[in-house]
Motif scaffolding. Sequence first.
Motif, PDB file in Angstrom:
ATOM      1  N   GLN A   3       4.646   4.146   3.726  1.00  0.00           N
ATOM      2  CA  GLN A   3       5.177   3.076   2.889  1.00  0.00           C
ATOM      3  C   GLN A   3       5.765   1.986   3.765  1.00  0.00           C
ATOM      4  OE1 GLN A   3       7.977   5.142   0.426  1.00  0.00           O
ATOM      5  NE2 GLN A   3       9.362   5.616   2.095  1.00  0.00           N
ATOM      6  N   GLU A  43       6.886  -0.412   8.181  1.00  0.00           N
ATOM      7  CA  GLU A  43       7.065   0.931   7.628  1.00  0.00           C
ATOM      8  C   GLU A  43       8.529   1.352   7.617  1.00  0.00           C
ATOM      9  OE1 GLU A  43       4.450   3.768   9.478  1.00  0.00           O
ATOM     10  OE2 GLU A  43       2.666   2.700   8.774  1.00  0.00           O
ATOM     11  N   ASP A  46      11.585   7.787   3.936  1.00  0.00           N
ATOM     12  CA  ASP A  46      12.168   8.077   2.624  1.00  0.00           C
ATOM     13  C   ASP A  46      13.690   8.018   2.614  1.00  0.00           C
ATOM     14  OD1 ASP A  46       9.757   8.418   1.288  1.00  0.00           O
ATOM     15  OD2 ASP A  46       9.673  10.562   1.724  1.00  0.00           O
ATOM     16  N   SER A  50      14.952   0.711   0.934  1.00  0.00           N
ATOM     17  CA  SER A  50      13.775  -0.137   1.128  1.00  0.00           C
ATOM     18  C   SER A  50      14.128  -1.619   1.303  1.00  0.00           C
ATOM     19  CB  SER A  50      12.771   0.062   0.003  1.00  0.00           C
ATOM     20  OG  SER A  50      13.379  -0.080  -1.247  1.00  0.00           O
ATOM     21  N   PRO A  75       5.826  -2.698  -6.634  1.00  0.00           N
ATOM     22  CA  PRO A  75       5.071  -2.343  -5.431  1.00  0.00           C
ATOM     23  C   PRO A  75       3.561  -2.447  -5.638  1.00  0.00           C
ATOM     24  CG  PRO A  75       6.487  -0.515  -6.148  1.00  0.00           C
ATOM     25  CD  PRO A  75       6.578  -1.569  -7.181  1.00  0.00           C
ATOM     26  N   LYS A  77      -0.363  -1.112  -3.805  1.00  0.00           N
ATOM     27  CA  LYS A  77      -0.975  -0.094  -2.946  1.00  0.00           C
ATOM     28  C   LYS A  77      -2.116  -0.736  -2.171  1.00  0.00           C
ATOM     29  CE  LYS A  77      -1.073   4.338  -3.996  1.00  0.00           C
ATOM     30  NZ  LYS A  77      -1.405   5.639  -4.570  1.00  0.00           N
ATOM     31  N   LYS A  82      -1.375   3.091   1.565  1.00  0.00           N
ATOM     32  CA  LYS A  82       0.035   2.787   1.830  1.00  0.00           C
ATOM     33  C   LYS A  82       0.620   2.002   0.662  1.00  0.00           C
ATOM     34  CE  LYS A  82       1.326   1.347   5.919  1.00  0.00           C
ATOM     35  NZ  LYS A  82       1.541   0.466   7.083  1.00  0.00           N
ATOM     36  N   LYS A  83       1.839   2.361   0.271  1.00  0.00           N
ATOM     37  CA  LYS A  83       2.551   1.660  -0.788  1.00  0.00           C
ATOM     38  C   LYS A  83       3.466   0.620  -0.150  1.00  0.00           C
ATOM     39  CE  LYS A  83       4.907   2.859  -5.093  1.00  0.00           C
ATOM     40  NZ  LYS A  83       5.492   3.985  -5.853  1.00  0.00           N
TER      41      LYS A  83
END
Length: 154
Positions: A3, A43, A46, A50, A75, A77, A82-83
Amino acid sequence: MKQSAGILLYKFIDVTIYFLLVHPGGPFWKNKDLESWSIPKGEFTDDEDSLGAAKREFQEETGFEIEGDFIKLEPVKLKSGKKVFAWAVDFDIDVALIKSNEFEIEWPPKSGSFKSFPEIDRAEWFQTDEALKKINPAQADFIIQIVSKISGSL
């Protein structure tokens, strides 16, 4: 799943909206233009916030710290799976002053020689139609989202 988080800057000149997009650095992107540009992003893990990651990545790729009233976007994709999380903010920077961090890769491939390249090699402000042609197609929805959100305030 990988992500990324990024920031889409926009500004108004009179009633025309402009978007800041960046062009990736390095030999792979050297001669690519349409559908190759991006929002400044990178990137994150978690356990990271964000928005904080997006601000950090923006600073690393442009040299600018930004503040403001960030608008959270839905968001998207990428083809890779990748999100990408993004925020938009009305903020102006001078693209001539952008200073990107660098990365190192073996170049030419299998040569044993490593070279450094800027993460982004340039940035430009684009009006909506041009921005939609330049940006990676998966990220175009960020521009569409913010135009939709702010069009009522014009």
